[in-house]
Motif scaffolding. Structure first.
Motif, short mmCIF file in Angstrom:
data_model
loop_
_atom_site.label_atom_id
_atom_site.label_comp_id
_atom_site.label_asym_id
_atom_site.label_seq_id
_atom_site.Cartn_x
_atom_site.Cartn_y
_atom_site.Cartn_z
N THR A 19 0.96 -1.09 -0.06
CA THR A 19 0.14 -0.08 0.02
C THR A 19 0.76 1.19 -0.06
N VAL A 20 1.84 1.31 0.95
CA VAL A 20 2.76 2.49 0.88
C VAL A 20 3.47 2.67 -0.39
N GLY A 21 4.07 1.72 -1.17
CA GLY A 21 4.72 1.82 -2.21
C GLY A 21 3.77 2.02 -3.38
N ALA A 22 2.81 1.54 -3.51
CA ALA A 22 1.75 2.01 -4.42
C ALA A 22 1.12 3.41 -4.43
N TRP A 26 1.80 6.13 -7.15
CA TRP A 26 0.59 6.85 -7.74
C TRP A 26 0.72 8.37 -7.77
N MET A 27 1.27 9.06 -6.49
CA MET A 27 1.36 10.28 -6.18
C MET A 27 2.49 11.03 -6.99
N HIS A 28 3.43 10.22 -7.41
CA HIS A 28 4.80 10.84 -7.95
C HIS A 28 4.98 10.34 -9.32
N HIS A 29 4.36 9.15 -9.61
CA HIS A 29 4.80 8.77 -11.11
C HIS A 29 3.32 8.18 -11.90
N GLY A 30 2.40 8.12 -11.40
CA GLY A 30 0.96 7.67 -11.90
C GLY A 30 0.83 6.16 -11.94
N TRP A 31 0.22 5.66 -12.64
CA TRP A 31 -0.15 4.20 -12.40
C TRP A 31 0.90 3.31 -12.92
N MET A 36 4.97 -0.48 -10.17
CA MET A 36 6.07 -0.84 -10.01
C MET A 36 6.54 -0.63 -8.57
N LEU A 37 6.31 0.55 -7.69
CA LEU A 37 6.53 0.65 -6.47
C LEU A 37 5.70 -0.19 -5.54
N GLY A 38 4.47 -0.73 -6.14
CA GLY A 38 3.61 -1.51 -5.16
C GLY A 38 4.44 -2.86 -5.10
#
Length: 60
Positions: A19-22, A26-31, A36-38
């Motif tokens: 959740t934190v990664g997603a 989402w806030m900095h790089h979009g979907w 990826m960060l999720g």
């Protein structure tokens, strides 16, 4: 009892990391960043879930 506690610990860290990664992605790089960060958050959560002492050492 310990087995249930271990399952709760693992699931909680996996959900939190993902959740934190997603959300950050989402806030900095979009979907694409959210996906990826999720995944990165999921992997980090899995590493921390495998060793609770590692998490305590990072926090201390």
């Amino acid at each position: 009892m310990w087995k249930l506690l271990k399952w709760v610990w693992v699931v909680a860290l996996l959900i939190t990391g993902t959740t934190v990664g997603a959300m950050y992605g989402w806030m900095h790089h979009g979907w694409v960043g959210a996906i990826m960060l999720g995944f990165v958050g999921f992997a980090a959560g899995a590493v921390l879930a495998s060793s609770p002492m590692l998490l305590l050492q990072i926090l201390a």
